[in-house]
Design a protein around this motif. Structure first.
Motif, PDB file in Angstrom:
ATOM      1  N   SER A  28     -27.251 -51.657  -0.278  1.00 40.04           N
ATOM      2  CA  SER A  28     -26.540 -50.565   0.394  1.00 40.04           C
ATOM      3  C   SER A  28     -26.193 -49.478  -0.612  1.00 40.04           C
ATOM      4  N   PRO A  29     -26.479 -48.203  -0.299  1.00 39.24           N
ATOM      5  CA  PRO A  29     -26.187 -47.119  -1.239  1.00 39.24           C
ATOM      6  C   PRO A  29     -24.684 -46.932  -1.386  1.00 39.24           C
ATOM      7  N   PRO A  30     -24.241 -46.502  -2.516  1.00 40.98           N
ATOM      8  CA  PRO A  30     -22.803 -46.298  -2.726  1.00 40.98           C
ATOM      9  C   PRO A  30     -22.287 -45.127  -1.908  1.00 40.98           C
ATOM     10  N   MET A  31     -20.989 -45.095  -1.676  1.00 45.26           N
ATOM     11  CA  MET A  31     -20.362 -44.021  -0.913  1.00 45.26           C
ATOM     12  C   MET A  31     -20.460 -42.687  -1.638  1.00 45.26           C
ATOM     13  N   ALA A  32     -20.536 -42.723  -2.947  1.00 50.51           N
ATOM     14  CA  ALA A  32     -20.643 -41.474  -3.710  1.00 50.51           C
ATOM     15  C   ALA A  32     -21.923 -40.718  -3.371  1.00 50.51           C
ATOM     16  N   PHE A  33     -22.989 -41.465  -3.079  1.00 51.40           N
ATOM     17  CA  PHE A  33     -24.253 -40.819  -2.718  1.00 51.40           C
ATOM     18  C   PHE A  33     -24.110 -40.020  -1.423  1.00 51.40           C
ATOM     19  N   PHE A  34     -23.444 -40.616  -0.422  1.00 54.66           N
ATOM     20  CA  PHE A  34     -23.228 -39.908   0.837  1.00 54.66           C
ATOM     21  C   PHE A  34     -22.333 -38.689   0.643  1.00 54.66           C
ATOM     22  N   ALA A  35     -21.350 -38.816  -0.238  1.00 48.59           N
ATOM     23  CA  ALA A  35     -20.462 -37.682  -0.497  1.00 48.59           C
ATOM     24  C   ALA A  35     -21.227 -36.524  -1.136  1.00 48.59           C
ATOM     25  N   VAL A  36     -22.103 -36.851  -2.092  1.00 45.62           N
ATOM     26  CA  VAL A  36     -22.902 -35.810  -2.741  1.00 45.62           C
ATOM     27  C   VAL A  36     -23.865 -35.171  -1.747  1.00 45.62           C
ATOM     28  N   LEU A  37     -24.482 -36.000  -0.899  1.00 38.79           N
ATOM     29  CA  LEU A  37     -25.411 -35.479   0.102  1.00 38.79           C
ATOM     30  C   LEU A  37     -24.704 -34.553   1.084  1.00 38.79           C
ATOM     31  N   LEU A  38     -23.516 -34.962   1.530  1.00 42.87           N
ATOM     32  CA  LEU A  38     -22.744 -34.121   2.441  1.00 42.87           C
ATOM     33  C   LEU A  38     -22.347 -32.814   1.776  1.00 42.87           C
ATOM     34  N   LEU A  39     -21.979 -32.881   0.505  1.00 48.50           N
ATOM     35  CA  LEU A  39     -21.609 -31.670  -0.226  1.00 48.50           C
ATOM     36  C   LEU A  39     -22.793 -30.712  -0.345  1.00 48.50           C
ATOM     37  N   LEU A  40     -23.979 -31.257  -0.605  1.00 49.92           N
ATOM     38  CA  LEU A  40     -25.172 -30.414  -0.704  1.00 49.92           C
ATOM     39  C   LEU A  40     -25.494 -29.740   0.630  1.00 49.92           C
ATOM     40  N   VAL A  41     -25.335 -30.489   1.718  1.00 46.97           N
ATOM     41  CA  VAL A  41     -25.589 -29.909   3.041  1.00 46.97           C
ATOM     42  C   VAL A  41     -24.602 -28.788   3.334  1.00 46.97           C
ATOM     43  N   LEU A  42     -23.338 -29.016   3.015  1.00 51.06           N
ATOM     44  CA  LEU A  42     -22.326 -27.985   3.244  1.00 51.06           C
ATOM     45  C   LEU A  42     -22.583 -26.749   2.390  1.00 51.06           C
ATOM     46  N   LEU A  43     -23.004 -26.966   1.139  1.00 49.11           N
ATOM     47  CA  LEU A  43     -23.320 -25.830   0.273  1.00 49.11           C
ATOM     48  C   LEU A  43     -24.514 -25.043   0.808  1.00 49.11           C
ATOM     49  N   ALA A  44     -25.511 -25.755   1.337  1.00 46.23           N
ATOM     50  CA  ALA A  44     -26.676 -25.071   1.903  1.00 46.23           C
ATOM     51  C   ALA A  44     -26.285 -24.248   3.127  1.00 46.23           C
ATOM     52  N   LEU A  45     -25.448 -24.823   3.990  1.00 40.14           N
ATOM     53  CA  LEU A  45     -24.985 -24.084   5.164  1.00 40.14           C
ATOM     54  C   LEU A  45     -24.154 -22.871   4.757  1.00 40.14           C
ATOM     55  N   PHE A  46     -23.331 -23.039   3.744  1.00 37.55           N
ATOM     56  CA  PHE A  46     -22.523 -21.916   3.268  1.00 37.55           C
ATOM     57  C   PHE A  46     -23.404 -20.811   2.696  1.00 37.55           C
TER      58      PHE A  46
ATOM     59  N   ALA B 100     -24.992 -18.973   5.626  1.00 34.11           N
ATOM     60  CA  ALA B 100     -24.007 -18.118   6.292  1.00 34.11           C
ATOM     61  C   ALA B 100     -23.665 -16.899   5.441  1.00 34.11           C
ATOM     62  N   ALA B 101     -23.529 -17.101   4.128  1.00 35.33           N
ATOM     63  CA  ALA B 101     -23.218 -15.979   3.239  1.00 35.33           C
ATOM     64  C   ALA B 101     -24.363 -14.976   3.200  1.00 35.33           C
ATOM     65  N   THR B 102     -25.601 -15.473   3.232  1.00 39.91           N
ATOM     66  CA  THR B 102     -26.759 -14.575   3.237  1.00 39.91           C
ATOM     67  C   THR B 102     -26.808 -13.748   4.514  1.00 39.91           C
ATOM     68  N   GLN B 103     -26.568 -14.411   5.646  1.00 41.91           N
ATOM     69  CA  GLN B 103     -26.572 -13.691   6.916  1.00 41.91           C
ATOM     70  C   GLN B 103     -25.444 -12.665   6.969  1.00 41.91           C
TER      71      GLN B 103
END
Length: 207
Positions: A21-39, A42-45
């Motif tokens: 099972s992957p560690p929880m830190a991996f999911f946290a980093v993945l979620l952070l990357l997704v949020l940064l991409a969405l941001f 949005a900033a570009t638009q």
């Protein structure tokens, strides 16, 4: 012996499950990357709409047209020239036209006449952040209306106007315009156009 073997088997299964099972830190980093991409998207638009479309592009276009010798009223953020148009129309709303007076342009579009006097022909003005060029040359208007280059597009009609007159030939573009124009072509033959003045005269006499 059986109990001890079962205990070792359970511990080994737990260790394997923890490793797989992957560690929880991996999911946290993945979620952070997704949020940064969405941001970033949005900033570009937001940059493209608020800064480029509403600020940089109008001033750059105004400068470019001035270099071509086309002037006009200055651009106001978001509003364009709408406030000036509204104030001039409020002043001319009190004008009363005489019966049979065909000089209605000062009553319904005073801004065209005022800016024509101030800036000459043609002139540039702003409908919100959208640039518009007003021309009074009939030959130039004929060339624009008959052009098939696709560079001259019609303005979006107000929904109230569309509800009143419908989306006819004057509001169509592209393939729809070609199809409807082909349908009404027989009405505008020379023989039928010659009959129209007498028909219009007869209708006006009955009114």
């Amino acid at each position: 012996f059986c109990c001890c073997s079962h205990t070792h088997t359970t511990e080994r299964a737990d260790q394997l499950s923890k490793r797989s099972s992957p560690p929880m830190a991996f999911f946290a980093v993945l979620l952070l990357l997704v949020l940064l991409a969405l941001f970033a998207v949005a900033a570009t638009q937001l940059w493209n709409y608020a800064v480029v479309r509403l600020v940089w592009r109008p001033y750059a276009m105004s400068k470019w047209f001035r270099e071509q010798g086309i002037h006009g009223p200055s651009y106001s953020f978001l509003k364009g020239c709408n406030e000036d148009v509204r104030s001039m129309k409020e002043e001319t709303d009190r004008l009363v036209l005489e019966v049979g007076d065909h000089k209605y342009l000062p009553r319904i579009a005073p801004h065209y006449l005022k800016w024509r006097t101030l800036y000459g022909e043609p002139f540039l003005y702003w409908h919100g952040p959208q640039a518009r060029i007003c021309i009074f040359d009939y030959e130039l208007a004929r060339q624009i209306l008959s052009s098939k280059s696709g560079h001259f597009v019609k303005n979006d009609a107000h929904p109230t106007l569309l509800a009143l007159v419908g989306k006819g030939l004057g509001f169509m573009e592209g393939a729809d315009w070609v199809r409807h124009r082909r349908i009404i072509n027989p009405v505008f033959t020379i023989d039928k156009l010659k009959v129209m003045p007498s028909s219009c005269s007869w209708l006006s006499s009955k009114a």
